[in-house]
Enzyme design. Structure first.
Site, PDB file in Angstrom:
ATOM      1  N   ASP A 113       0.918  -1.206   0.086  1.00  0.00           N
ATOM      2  CA  ASP A 113      -0.097  -0.091   0.168  1.00  0.00           C
ATOM      3  C   ASP A 113       0.920   1.362   0.024  1.00  0.00           C
ATOM      4  O   ASP A 113       0.534   2.168   0.411  1.00  0.00           O
ATOM      5  CB  ASP A 113      -0.860   0.249   1.254  1.00  0.00           C
ATOM      6  CG  ASP A 113      -2.060  -1.343   1.093  1.00  0.00           C
ATOM      7  OD1 ASP A 113      -2.291  -1.800   0.150  1.00  0.00           O
ATOM      8  OD2 ASP A 113      -2.106  -1.627   2.133  1.00  0.00           O
TER       9      ASP A 113
ATOM     10  N   GLY B 113       1.436   2.985  -2.430  1.00  0.00           N
ATOM     11  CA  GLY B 113       0.971   3.985  -3.733  1.00  0.00           C
ATOM     12  C   GLY B 113       1.574   3.516  -5.102  1.00  0.00           C
ATOM     13  O   GLY B 113       1.582   4.388  -5.823  1.00  0.00           O
ATOM     14  N   LYS B 114       1.648   2.172  -5.087  1.00  0.00           N
ATOM     15  CA  LYS B 114       2.203   1.663  -6.331  1.00  0.00           C
ATOM     16  C   LYS B 114       1.343   2.066  -7.424  1.00  0.00           C
ATOM     17  O   LYS B 114       1.705   2.478  -8.674  1.00  0.00           O
ATOM     18  CB  LYS B 114       2.554  -0.015  -6.060  1.00  0.00           C
ATOM     19  CG  LYS B 114       3.378  -0.337  -4.930  1.00  0.00           C
ATOM     20  CD  LYS B 114       3.760  -1.630  -5.052  1.00  0.00           C
ATOM     21  CE  LYS B 114       2.335  -2.810  -4.396  1.00  0.00           C
ATOM     22  NZ  LYS B 114       1.963  -2.082  -2.868  1.00  0.00           N
TER      23      LYS B 114
ATOM     24  N   GLY C 255      -4.742  -4.301  -3.650  1.00  0.00           N
ATOM     25  CA  GLY C 255      -5.625  -3.352  -3.741  1.00  0.00           C
ATOM     26  C   GLY C 255      -4.814  -1.958  -4.438  1.00  0.00           C
ATOM     27  O   GLY C 255      -4.285  -1.529  -3.404  1.00  0.00           O
ATOM     28  N   HIS C 256      -4.920  -1.451  -5.495  1.00  0.00           N
ATOM     29  CA  HIS C 256      -4.395  -0.616  -6.055  1.00  0.00           C
ATOM     30  C   HIS C 256      -5.489   0.844  -6.316  1.00  0.00           C
ATOM     31  O   HIS C 256      -6.434   0.562  -7.190  1.00  0.00           O
ATOM     32  CB  HIS C 256      -3.515  -0.878  -7.217  1.00  0.00           C
ATOM     33  CG  HIS C 256      -2.436  -1.909  -6.814  1.00  0.00           C
ATOM     34  ND1 HIS C 256      -1.904  -2.549  -7.877  1.00  0.00           N
ATOM     35  CD2 HIS C 256      -1.965  -2.428  -5.766  1.00  0.00           C
ATOM     36  CE1 HIS C 256      -0.933  -3.461  -7.547  1.00  0.00           C
ATOM     37  NE2 HIS C 256      -1.195  -3.483  -5.970  1.00  0.00           N
TER      38      HIS C 256
ATOM     39  N   GLN D 210       1.937  -6.204  -3.214  1.00  0.00           N
ATOM     40  CA  GLN D 210       2.287  -6.233  -1.967  1.00  0.00           C
ATOM     41  C   GLN D 210       3.780  -5.299  -1.723  1.00  0.00           C
ATOM     42  O   GLN D 210       3.871  -4.442  -2.449  1.00  0.00           O
ATOM     43  CB  GLN D 210       2.551  -7.644  -1.425  1.00  0.00           C
ATOM     44  CG  GLN D 210       1.350  -8.582  -1.325  1.00  0.00           C
ATOM     45  CD  GLN D 210       0.597  -8.979  -2.615  1.00  0.00           C
ATOM     46  OE1 GLN D 210       1.199  -9.531  -3.428  1.00  0.00           O
ATOM     47  NE2 GLN D 210      -0.689  -8.515  -2.863  1.00  0.00           N
TER      48      GLN D 210
HETATM   49  P1  GDP Z   1      -0.769   0.294  -3.554  1.00  0.00           P
HETATM   50  O1  GDP Z   1      -1.333  -0.837  -2.959  1.00  0.00           O
HETATM   51  O2  GDP Z   1       0.774   0.521  -3.197  1.00  0.00           O
HETATM   52  O3  GDP Z   1      -1.200   0.642  -4.955  1.00  0.00           O
HETATM   53  O4  GDP Z   1      -1.400   1.604  -2.574  1.00  0.00           O
HETATM   54  P2  GDP Z   1      -3.006   1.608  -2.175  1.00  0.00           P
HETATM   55  O5  GDP Z   1      -3.766   2.099  -3.729  1.00  0.00           O
HETATM   56  O6  GDP Z   1      -3.507   0.399  -1.539  1.00  0.00           O
HETATM   57  O7  GDP Z   1      -2.858   2.846  -1.153  1.00  0.00           O
HETATM   58  C1  GDP Z   1      -2.364   4.134  -1.183  1.00  0.00           C
HETATM   59  C2  GDP Z   1      -3.588   5.258  -1.178  1.00  0.00           C
HETATM   60  O8  GDP Z   1      -2.821   6.376  -1.212  1.00  0.00           O
HETATM   61  C3  GDP Z   1      -4.525   5.168  -2.247  1.00  0.00           C
HETATM   62  O9  GDP Z   1      -5.795   5.575  -1.630  1.00  0.00           O
HETATM   63  C4  GDP Z   1      -3.994   6.425  -3.083  1.00  0.00           C
HETATM   64  O10 GDP Z   1      -5.048   7.155  -3.830  1.00  0.00           O
HETATM   65  C5  GDP Z   1      -3.301   7.172  -2.154  1.00  0.00           C
HETATM   66  N1  GDP Z   1      -2.170   8.074  -2.451  1.00  0.00           N
HETATM   67  C6  GDP Z   1      -1.183   7.679  -3.245  1.00  0.00           C
HETATM   68  N2  GDP Z   1      -0.303   8.609  -3.405  1.00  0.00           N
HETATM   69  C7  GDP Z   1      -0.529   9.499  -2.582  1.00  0.00           C
HETATM   70  C8  GDP Z   1       0.016  10.778  -1.913  1.00  0.00           C
HETATM   71  O11 GDP Z   1       1.028  11.159  -2.418  1.00  0.00           O
HETATM   72  N3  GDP Z   1      -0.863  11.616  -1.261  1.00  0.00           N
HETATM   73  C9  GDP Z   1      -2.009  11.382  -0.704  1.00  0.00           C
HETATM   74  N4  GDP Z   1      -2.462  11.873   0.046  1.00  0.00           N
HETATM   75  N5  GDP Z   1      -2.544  10.111  -0.795  1.00  0.00           N
HETATM   76  C10 GDP Z   1      -1.730   9.230  -1.967  1.00  0.00           C
HETATM   77  P1  IMO Z   2      -1.229  -4.065  -2.087  1.00  0.00           P
HETATM   78  O1  IMO Z   2      -0.593  -4.729  -3.432  1.00  0.00           O
HETATM   79  C1  IMO Z   2      -1.124  -4.743   2.195  1.00  0.00           C
HETATM   80  C2  IMO Z   2      -0.988  -8.771   3.550  1.00  0.00           C
HETATM   81  C3  IMO Z   2      -2.045  -9.319   4.366  1.00  0.00           C
HETATM   82  C4  IMO Z   2      -1.616 -10.575   5.444  1.00  0.00           C
HETATM   83  C5  IMO Z   2      -0.464 -10.851   4.520  1.00  0.00           C
HETATM   84  C6  IMO Z   2      -0.746 -12.114   3.802  1.00  0.00           C
HETATM   85  O2  IMO Z   2      -2.226  -3.465  -2.158  1.00  0.00           O
HETATM   86  O3  IMO Z   2       0.214  -3.437  -1.623  1.00  0.00           O
HETATM   87  P2  IMO Z   2      -2.350 -12.890   1.933  1.00  0.00           P
HETATM   88  O4  IMO Z   2      -4.004 -12.644   1.774  1.00  0.00           O
HETATM   89  O5  IMO Z   2      -1.366 -12.380   0.874  1.00  0.00           O
HETATM   90  O6  IMO Z   2      -2.029 -14.286   2.155  1.00  0.00           O
HETATM   91  O7  IMO Z   2      -2.073 -12.181   3.440  1.00  0.00           O
HETATM   92  O8  IMO Z   2      -0.395  -9.863   3.396  1.00  0.00           O
HETATM   93  N1  IMO Z   2      -1.156  -8.395   2.203  1.00  0.00           N
HETATM   94  C7  IMO Z   2      -1.302  -6.959   1.913  1.00  0.00           C
HETATM   95  N2  IMO Z   2      -1.085  -5.985   2.579  1.00  0.00           N
HETATM   96  N3  IMO Z   2      -1.064  -4.331   0.808  1.00  0.00           N
HETATM   97  C8  IMO Z   2      -1.245  -5.497  -0.089  1.00  0.00           C
HETATM   98  O9  IMO Z   2      -1.206  -5.654  -1.281  1.00  0.00           O
HETATM   99  C9  IMO Z   2      -1.435  -6.848   0.607  1.00  0.00           C
HETATM  100  N4  IMO Z   2      -1.593  -8.036   0.027  1.00  0.00           N
HETATM  101  C10 IMO Z   2      -1.440  -8.989   1.068  1.00  0.00           C
HETATM  102  O10 IMO Z   2      -2.847  -8.195   4.861  1.00  0.00           O
HETATM  103  O11 IMO Z   2      -1.129  -9.494   6.460  1.00  0.00           O
HETATM  104 MG    MG Z   3      -2.891  -1.514  -1.617  1.00  0.00          MG
END
Ligand code: GDP
Ligand code: IMO
Ligand code: MG
Length: 437
Positions: A14, A16-17, A41-42, A228
């Site tokens: 998470d 911000g990929k 979840g992106h 991840q």
């Molecule tokens: P990922 O799994 O690495 O793609 O990250 P997620 O999408 O799960 O979580 C990142 C969250 O931060 C998302 O809701 C993005 O919209 C938000 N985000 C990404 N970059 C920024 C930033 O620079 N500032 C803020 N405030 N939010 C950001």
């Molecule tokens: P993105 O791509 C954050 C965590 C789960 C748990 C562990 C194992 O959005 O960054 P699993 O279901 O993979 O066997 O769970 O890994 N986990 C993540 N945490 N971002 C993710 O993906 C994750 N994918 C799995 O919360 O701790």
């Molecule tokens: Mg995510």
């Protein structure tokens, strides 16, 4: 010559990929997922004001929102076809053309109903919970390594599929019933469902290795999208509190079916602080429940709620010793620091620079969860800034203390910062050195 990039999470996911992959995709002609599954979840935020639109992607590569970019799901991904079809439908409902642009490897192991039941059943029984997403990821990878997976390819031969399914489900249903005390999964129902999926997935199947090889020969830039984060990597993360795939940059080659010489630049996505979802050690963790504390600010202002499971993400200070391990195992070319804006207004910002472990000072995150559990974090404190950094697009416009904070992170991690993100939207980005140039 083509330049290919790997975008990798350097923390516990998470980072911000998705935002950065989407932002970079204007320079790429193909985006490739190479590990994980719909545990990812992106979130992508496109546009400004009333026309702003948010997309949430789990399996489909984050390049899909840009027209004319091909998207690939490589052999390293474990595939829940039902989920993929649902995701495609949602994108199409938003007017995005998917069919002609998405290519799925026949080598992807399938996630079937019993994988989900096993994942959830085991997690319920576990005392020290991993906190999995419950999507069947772990059991699907176990089957792959045990050489009993049903792969996408198997769907093309119904008789063989049935034989293999009966055998593998006999094994798993035994565990479900007699060990986990759960209902067995009906083999015929799973077979019928899989055959429906077979018809629907056929148009997307392609030899992903070959397509990437050809794209490279035509000088097309490719982007490999990690899911991840490196500290959740099955080998290098805080085992056993990890996911079941390799999430490090090297996996981009094996999980897409390309050679390592095709990976030219590794961008490490790194939050300006740290978050973690699920169980496991987290040395720089803060309290996120008490109002007016930095942890509370990270959680609320950062909207740190898991995309997949809606759990509150745990939050803490930036951990430079953890980043050092990530830099080491990923060969990072540059860092992209995200969510800097979330720290606006915090008076004193902590940075974890190492730990005391069994009476010794160390500056590198140790390997096993039990060791990390015993680590007492060593913090330094730097001055924060009052001004808003939200949406700032140039380094010179950042408050002096924000610039200093970034310089400190760069020095501690020993990796140059090439990009800074100051908001969720594409353009809310500072470019110091463009990864594709
Ligand atoms: P990922 O799994 O690495 O793609 O990250 P997620 O999408 O799960 O979580 C990142 C969250 O931060 C998302 O809701 C993005 O919209 C938000 N985000 C990404 N970059 C920024 C930033 O620079 N500032 C803020 N405030 N939010 C950001
Ligand atoms: P993105 O791509 C954050 C965590 C789960 C748990 C562990 C194992 O959005 O960054 P699993 O279901 O993979 O066997 O769970 O890994 N986990 C993540 N945490 N971002 C993710 O993906 C994750 N994918 C799995 O919360 O701790
Ligand atoms: Mg995510």
């Amino acid at each position: 010559m083509a330049k290919n990039l790997v975008v990798i999470g350097t923390q516990w996911g998470d980072e911000g990929k998705g935002k950065i992959v989407d932002w970079l995709t204007d320079h790429a002609e193909g985006v490739v997922r190479f590990q994980g599954g719909h545990n990812a979840g992106h979130t992508l935020v496109i546009g400004q004001g009333s026309s702003q639109k948010e997309y949430k992607l789990n399996l489909v590569p984050s390049g899909i929102i840009r027209k004319n970019v091909d998207c690939f799901i490589g052999n390293g991904v474990v595939l829940d076809i039902e989920h993929l079809l649902h995701e495609i439908k949602t994108l199409e409902a938003d007017g995005i053309e998917v069919k002609s642009r998405l290519f799925v490897s026949p080598g992807c192991p399938l996630i079937l109903k019993h994988h989900v039941a096993l994942d959830q059943g085991r997690e319920a029984m576990r005392e020290a919970k991993i906190g999995t997403t419950g999507k069947g990821i772990g059991p699907a990878y176990e089957d792959k390594v045990a050489r009993r997976s049903l792969r996408v390819y198997d769907l093309l031969n119904p008789d063989n599929f049935k034989n293999k399914l009966v055998e593998v489900m006999d094994y798993h249903n035994f565990v479900l019933q007699h060990y986990l005390k759960k209902d067995p999964i009906d083999v015929n129902q799973q077979f019928d469902l899989s055959m429906t999926h077979a018809e629907k997935i056929k148009p997307y199947l392609a030899d992903v290795s070959q397509k990437l090889y050809e794209a490279n020969a035509k000088n097309k830039n490719l982007l490999f999208e990690g899911a991840q984060g490196s500290l959740l990597d099955i080998d290098h993360g805080t085992y056993p509190y990890v996911t079941s795939s390799n999430c490090v940059s090297g996996q981009a080659a094996a999980g897409a079916g390309v050679g390592p010489h095709m990976l030219h630049y590794i961008l490490g996505i790194t939050k300006a602080y740290t978050t973690r979802v699920g169980g496991g050690p987290f040395p720089s963790e803060l309290d996120i429940e008490t109002q007016e504390t930095p942890g509370y600010q990270m959680s609320t202002k950062g909207k740190e709620i898991g995309t997949v499971t809606k759990r509150k993400r745990r939050c803490g200070w930036f951990d430079a010793a953890a980043l050092k391990r990530s830099a080491m195992i990923n060969s990072l070319t540059g860092l992209c620091i995200t969510k800097l804006d979330v720290l606006d207004g915090i008076k004193k910002i902590g940075i974890c620079v190492g730990y005391e472990l069994d009476g010794k000072k160390i500056d590198l995150l140790p390997l096993g969860a039990d060791q990390v559990e015993r680590c007492k974090p060593i913090f330094i404190e730097v001055d924060g800034w009052d001004e808003s950094t939200f949406g700032i697009k140039s380094m010179d416009d950042l408050p002096k203390n924000a610039q200093l904070y970034l310089k400190t992170l760069e020095k501690l991690c020993e990796v140059p910062i090439h990009v800074v993100s100051t908001g969720p939207e594409r353009d809310e980005t500072i470019v110091l050195k463009h990864p594709f140039e």
